[in-house]
Write an enzyme that holds these catalytic residues in place. Structure first.
Site, PDB file in Angstrom:
ATOM      1  N   VAL A   1       0.898  -1.161   0.000  1.00 49.17           N
ATOM      2  CA  VAL A   1       0.000   0.000   0.000  1.00 49.17           C
ATOM      3  C   VAL A   1       0.935   1.209   0.000  1.00 49.17           C
ATOM      4  CG1 VAL A   1      -1.810   1.242   1.245  1.00 49.17           C
ATOM      5  CG2 VAL A   1      -1.789  -1.270   1.229  1.00 49.17           C
ATOM      6  N   PRO A   2       1.081   1.882  -1.135  1.00 52.60           N
ATOM      7  CA  PRO A   2       2.229   2.775  -1.382  1.00 52.60           C
ATOM      8  C   PRO A   2       2.172   4.153  -0.742  1.00 52.60           C
ATOM      9  CG  PRO A   2       0.804   2.783  -3.290  1.00 52.60           C
ATOM     10  CD  PRO A   2       0.211   1.777  -2.329  1.00 52.60           C
ATOM     11  N   CYS A   3       2.300   4.183   0.578  1.00 57.96           N
ATOM     12  CA  CYS A   3       2.332   5.473   1.262  1.00 57.96           C
ATOM     13  C   CYS A   3       3.592   6.267   0.917  1.00 57.96           C
ATOM     14  CB  CYS A   3       2.215   5.283   2.772  1.00 57.96           C
ATOM     15  SG  CYS A   3       3.376   4.100   3.484  1.00 57.96           S
ATOM     16  N   HIS A   4       4.604   5.598   0.361  1.00 64.43           N
ATOM     17  CA  HIS A   4       5.827   6.302  -0.020  1.00 64.43           C
ATOM     18  C   HIS A   4       5.617   7.236  -1.209  1.00 64.43           C
ATOM     19  CE1 HIS A   4       5.775   2.549  -2.408  1.00 64.43           C
ATOM     20  NE2 HIS A   4       6.386   3.246  -3.351  1.00 64.43           N
ATOM     21  N   ARG A   5       4.491   7.130  -1.893  1.00 66.54           N
ATOM     22  CA  ARG A   5       4.223   7.965  -3.073  1.00 66.54           C
ATOM     23  C   ARG A   5       3.563   9.292  -2.725  1.00 66.54           C
ATOM     24  NH1 ARG A   5       1.866   2.856  -6.513  1.00 66.54           N
ATOM     25  NH2 ARG A   5       3.833   1.658  -6.531  1.00 66.54           N
TER      26      ARG A   5
END
Length: 199
Positions: free
Chosen positions: A155-159
């Site tokens: 779940v790409p919270c880094h984006r």
């Protein structure tokens, strides 16, 4: 299906590929299983039960997850997620296909589900993410929810980045956030170059 010492199956192949979270409602009393996997961003702790993945934590970051006494080590249960992560870090996978559950408040779940819509290799600001969930004045709350995402990378919270393009805070540390964004940018650039070469 891989089976561990306790007779468990790989829960990420036991359900249809790409199963949405709604298909994986879990009892909180279920026995949790875990394993660790090495990665370019350090050791990752994977957590789940017999139905779905429930956590991916960066153990080398500033907020490592402590393994609880009741959790059972069970590496075979995570065979598929380990394989998909290896493909992702090798630049061969841009989307994940697995069953998982995001445990959180309704607001947090809205934020986390919106994260899943951010395309691979792209970024948005916290303000834009707040607008995307219909809460344009809640950028700060969105940032807090983003930081509590229980399944990093997948779940790409880094984006999500600051409005001025800065990386700002990240649960795994800003250096890992940069590494993930650089990996995705390099993968996209490589694929674009391959298409141009074939053209």
């Amino acid at each position: 299906r891989a089976r561990g010492a306790r007779g468990s199956t790989d829960f990420l192949t036991a359900l249809p590929v790409g199963s949405p979270p709604e298909m994986c409602t879990l009892a909180t009393a279920a026995t949790l299983r875990y394993t660790t996997v090495d990665s370019p961003i350090g050791e990752l702790l994977l957590l789940g039960d017999s139905h779905a993945l429930r956590g991916l934590h960066m153990q080398a970051g500033p907020r490592p997850m402590t393994v609880a006494s009741g959790w059972e080590p069970d590496a075979p249960a995570f065979t598929n997620v380990r394989a998909q992560l290896a493909e992702y870090f090798a630049g061969r996978r841009t989307a994940f296909e697995m069953a998982f559950v995001l445990d959180g408040t309704p607001f947090q779940q809205r934020v986390w589900n919106a994260l899943r819509a951010i395309p691979y290799g792209e970024t948005i600001s916290y303000g834009k993410l707040a607008r995307a969930i219909g809460r344009p004045m809640a950028a700060r709350a969105v940032g807090l929810a983003n930081g509590r995402n229980p399944i990093s990378v997948i779940v790409p919270c880094h984006r999500v980045i600051g409005a001025d393009g800065t990386l700002t805070g990240y649960g795994g540390g800003t250096e890992r956030k940069r590494m993930l964004l650089d990996l995705e940018a390099a993968t996209l650039a490589s694929r674009t170059g391959e298409r141009c070469g074939r053209g």
